[in-house]
Design a protein around this motif. Structure first.
Motif, PDB file in Angstrom:
ATOM      1  N   GLY A 206      14.988 -36.941 127.030  1.00 28.55           N
ATOM      2  CA  GLY A 206      16.166 -36.936 126.153  1.00 28.55           C
ATOM      3  C   GLY A 206      17.394 -37.492 126.853  1.00 28.55           C
ATOM      4  O   GLY A 206      18.135 -38.300 126.290  1.00 28.55           O
ATOM      5  N   ALA A 207      17.594 -37.073 128.112  1.00 28.84           N
ATOM      6  CA  ALA A 207      18.772 -37.521 128.859  1.00 28.84           C
ATOM      7  C   ALA A 207      18.684 -39.017 129.160  1.00 28.84           C
ATOM      8  O   ALA A 207      19.684 -39.734 129.086  1.00 28.84           O
ATOM      9  CB  ALA A 207      18.895 -36.727 130.157  1.00 28.84           C
ATOM     10  N   ALA A 208      17.482 -39.491 129.477  1.00 25.49           N
ATOM     11  CA  ALA A 208      17.333 -40.903 129.865  1.00 25.49           C
ATOM     12  C   ALA A 208      17.440 -41.835 128.660  1.00 25.49           C
ATOM     13  O   ALA A 208      17.942 -42.955 128.779  1.00 25.49           O
ATOM     14  CB  ALA A 208      15.991 -41.110 130.566  1.00 25.49           C
ATOM     15  N   TYR A 209      16.948 -41.381 127.504  1.00 26.42           N
ATOM     16  CA  TYR A 209      16.798 -42.317 126.373  1.00 26.42           C
ATOM     17  C   TYR A 209      17.657 -41.966 125.162  1.00 26.42           C
ATOM     18  O   TYR A 209      17.560 -42.610 124.117  1.00 26.42           O
ATOM     19  CB  TYR A 209      15.309 -42.448 126.016  1.00 26.42           C
ATOM     20  CG  TYR A 209      14.513 -42.862 127.235  1.00 26.42           C
ATOM     21  CD1 TYR A 209      14.729 -44.109 127.814  1.00 26.42           C
ATOM     22  CD2 TYR A 209      13.625 -41.980 127.849  1.00 26.42           C
ATOM     23  CE1 TYR A 209      14.072 -44.484 128.982  1.00 26.42           C
ATOM     24  CE2 TYR A 209      12.957 -42.346 129.015  1.00 26.42           C
ATOM     25  CZ  TYR A 209      13.184 -43.598 129.572  1.00 26.42           C
ATOM     26  OH  TYR A 209      12.541 -43.960 130.725  1.00 26.42           O
ATOM     27  N   GLY A 210      18.480 -40.901 125.300  1.00 25.10           N
ATOM     28  CA  GLY A 210      19.462 -40.647 124.258  1.00 25.10           C
ATOM     29  C   GLY A 210      18.970 -39.816 123.082  1.00 25.10           C
ATOM     30  O   GLY A 210      19.286 -40.120 121.929  1.00 25.10           O
ATOM     31  N   LEU A 211      18.195 -38.775 123.363  1.00 28.84           N
ATOM     32  CA  LEU A 211      17.778 -37.844 122.307  1.00 28.84           C
ATOM     33  C   LEU A 211      18.262 -36.443 122.663  1.00 28.84           C
ATOM     34  O   LEU A 211      18.270 -36.064 123.837  1.00 28.84           O
ATOM     35  CB  LEU A 211      16.249 -37.780 122.221  1.00 28.84           C
ATOM     36  CG  LEU A 211      15.521 -38.977 121.627  1.00 28.84           C
ATOM     37  CD1 LEU A 211      14.185 -39.128 122.302  1.00 28.84           C
ATOM     38  CD2 LEU A 211      15.314 -38.784 120.137  1.00 28.84           C
ATOM     39  N   GLU A 212      18.625 -35.698 121.643  1.00 27.35           N
ATOM     40  CA  GLU A 212      18.889 -34.275 121.871  1.00 27.35           C
ATOM     41  C   GLU A 212      17.540 -33.566 121.821  1.00 27.35           C
ATOM     42  O   GLU A 212      16.716 -33.867 120.960  1.00 27.35           O
ATOM     43  CB  GLU A 212      19.804 -33.759 120.757  1.00 27.35           C
ATOM     44  CG  GLU A 212      20.366 -32.411 121.065  1.00 27.35           C
ATOM     45  CD  GLU A 212      21.363 -31.965 120.002  1.00 27.35           C
ATOM     46  OE1 GLU A 212      22.013 -32.846 119.372  1.00 27.35           O
ATOM     47  OE2 GLU A 212      21.458 -30.757 119.782  1.00 27.35           O
ATOM     48  N   VAL A 213      17.287 -32.659 122.754  1.00 26.98           N
ATOM     49  CA  VAL A 213      15.985 -32.008 122.835  1.00 26.98           C
ATOM     50  C   VAL A 213      16.147 -30.510 122.643  1.00 26.98           C
ATOM     51  O   VAL A 213      16.989 -29.880 123.289  1.00 26.98           O
ATOM     52  CB  VAL A 213      15.309 -32.298 124.194  1.00 26.98           C
ATOM     53  CG1 VAL A 213      13.978 -31.577 124.286  1.00 26.98           C
ATOM     54  CG2 VAL A 213      15.100 -33.799 124.372  1.00 26.98           C
ATOM     55  N   VAL A 214      15.361 -29.957 121.734  1.00 28.59           N
ATOM     56  CA  VAL A 214      15.416 -28.519 121.456  1.00 28.59           C
ATOM     57  C   VAL A 214      13.986 -27.991 121.535  1.00 28.59           C
ATOM     58  O   VAL A 214      13.076 -28.580 120.959  1.00 28.59           O
ATOM     59  CB  VAL A 214      15.988 -28.253 120.048  1.00 28.59           C
ATOM     60  CG1 VAL A 214      16.124 -26.767 119.790  1.00 28.59           C
ATOM     61  CG2 VAL A 214      17.328 -28.945 119.874  1.00 28.59           C
ATOM     62  N   ALA A 215      13.780 -26.895 122.281  1.00 26.24           N
ATOM     63  CA  ALA A 215      12.416 -26.392 122.457  1.00 26.24           C
ATOM     64  C   ALA A 215      12.346 -24.897 122.184  1.00 26.24           C
ATOM     65  O   ALA A 215      13.318 -24.164 122.372  1.00 26.24           O
ATOM     66  CB  ALA A 215      11.929 -26.677 123.864  1.00 26.24           C
ATOM     67  N   LEU A 216      11.172 -24.480 121.736  1.00 29.62           N
ATOM     68  CA  LEU A 216      10.954 -23.063 121.463  1.00 29.62           C
ATOM     69  C   LEU A 216      10.877 -22.269 122.756  1.00 29.62           C
ATOM     70  O   LEU A 216      11.367 -21.149 122.847  1.00 29.62           O
ATOM     71  CB  LEU A 216       9.647 -22.908 120.661  1.00 29.62           C
ATOM     72  CG  LEU A 216       9.224 -21.493 120.312  1.00 29.62           C
ATOM     73  CD1 LEU A 216      10.295 -20.799 119.476  1.00 29.62           C
ATOM     74  CD2 LEU A 216       7.895 -21.502 119.564  1.00 29.62           C
ATOM     75  N   GLN A 217      10.236 -22.855 123.755  1.00 29.74           N
ATOM     76  CA  GLN A 217       9.979 -22.153 125.007  1.00 29.74           C
ATOM     77  C   GLN A 217      10.663 -22.901 126.137  1.00 29.74           C
ATOM     78  O   GLN A 217      10.914 -24.098 126.026  1.00 29.74           O
ATOM     79  CB  GLN A 217       8.462 -22.149 125.235  1.00 29.74           C
ATOM     80  CG  GLN A 217       7.950 -21.024 126.078  1.00 29.74           C
ATOM     81  CD  GLN A 217       6.415 -21.011 126.086  1.00 29.74           C
ATOM     82  OE1 GLN A 217       5.775 -21.903 125.539  1.00 29.74           O
ATOM     83  NE2 GLN A 217       5.848 -20.003 126.696  1.00 29.74           N
ATOM     84  N   GLY A 218      10.933 -22.222 127.265  1.00 31.91           N
ATOM     85  CA  GLY A 218      11.641 -22.837 128.394  1.00 31.91           C
ATOM     86  C   GLY A 218      10.801 -23.860 129.128  1.00 31.91           C
ATOM     87  O   GLY A 218       9.803 -24.355 128.611  1.00 31.91           O
TER      88      GLY A 218
END
Ligand code: ZN
Length: 309
Positions: A206-218
């Motif tokens: 996400g940081a490298a390619y410009g996406l926001e990332v949201v996850a259920l688990q860590g």
């Protein structure tokens, strides 16, 4: 010999004796450099850089979750028999870390992801622990490929020139892959660039390619999922009008399906996208059986899953 007994005997008498015993009681099949590694991503990098000089043994097959993998009896034998052991480090191999770190006394052992400068690593929810999923940023994986090259060249200087040449060609291929991912993600409307997955493996991506990332688990699949986590993610999906949730090949789909049901109960429809390869490559039939194909597959699945339906 059971692993626990092996470790106990090592502690009592010194493991060098046992490693010597196992090495001298094994029949070497050829004269290639025997490199034992943990994951399929790493095995792929070693095969590319090592070429014909190296025989690679990977302990974790396609679809295996490295956070949860425990060393088996045969693994200790393979590790002891190696000329070189390469593993990720950064606690990716959570339950094998102690065994791998201890191996260094008997066999040259390198945690290749720990060569990445700390300032380029992402911190995790655990203090003092970095996010280990560095391979999803191709520019960081380039540094790991360099560390693989250096480890091979050091143990086998006779073929160092070949390792350097293979790595150089591979660097070019990876740079082209990096440009491809940047181009196709940048072509998506910014409001569509939200990636919701089962566990937090894609923060570097996400940081490298410009996406926001949201996850259920860590960052590790070892942590438990609470009802609160499911409710929070459900609210996020409903509030942000997320259309697609992504499954991961090395993780059970059960938890993401529970989120999908909770979202539907709130009156919003969210679909399940194709599987992403987060922590392992796919098998030969998957189209994601090399690092390059895995990154391409994930990127194409993400773009397809997030575009307007
Ligand atoms: Zn992971």
């Amino acid at each position: 010999m059971r692993l626990s007994i092996f470790i106990m005997l090592c502690a009592l008498f010194g493991g060098a004796l046992f490693v010597y015993y196992m090495r001298t009681n094994s029949v070497r099949s050829d004269t290639k450099l025997q490199v034992v590694c943990t994951t399929s991503m790493l095995a792929d990098a070693i095969r590319v850089v090592g070429g014909e000089h190296v025989a690679v043994v990977q302990l974790m097959g396609p679809g295996v979750d490295p956070h949860l993998y425990r060393a088996r009896e045969g693994d200790v034998r393979r590790l002891a028999h190696a000329d070189l052991v390469l593993y990720h480090g950064l606690h990716l191999e959570g339950r094998m870390t102690d065994v791998l770190a201890a191996m260094n006394q008997y066999v040259p052992t390198v945690a290749v992801c720990e060569c990445i400068p700390k300032e380029l690593l992402r911190e995790s929810e655990f203090e003092g622990v970095y996010d280990p999923h560095v391979w999803h940023d191709i520019t960081l994986w380039l540094l790991v490929v360099t560390a693989v090259r250096d480890a091979l060249a050091q143990i086998d200087p006779e073929h160092a020139a070949d390792y350097i040449m293979h790595a150089q060609h591979y660097h070019e291929e990876l740079k082209a892959l990096d440009a491809y991912v940047k181009t196709v993600i940048a072509a998506m409307p910014p409001e569509q660039r939200i990636l919701v997955t089962a566990h937090d493996a894609f923060a570097y991506y996400g940081a490298a390619y410009g996406l926001e990332v949201v996850a259920l688990q860590g960052i590790s699949t070892e942590s438990d999922i609470s009802m609160r986590d499911v409710i929070d993610l459900t609210s996020y999906i409903v509030n942000h009008h997320i259309k697609t949730l992504f499954l991961e090949s090395s993780i059970s789909s059960r938890n993401i399906e529970a989120v999908q049901q909770a979202v539907h109960a709130r009156g919003w429809h969210v679909q399940l996208g194709d599987e992403l390869y987060s922590d392992a490559l796919g098998d030969a039939a998957s189209g994601a059986d090399t690092y390059v194909r895995m990154i391409k597959h994930n990127t194409d699945v993400i773009v397809q899953g997030l575009k307007d339906l």
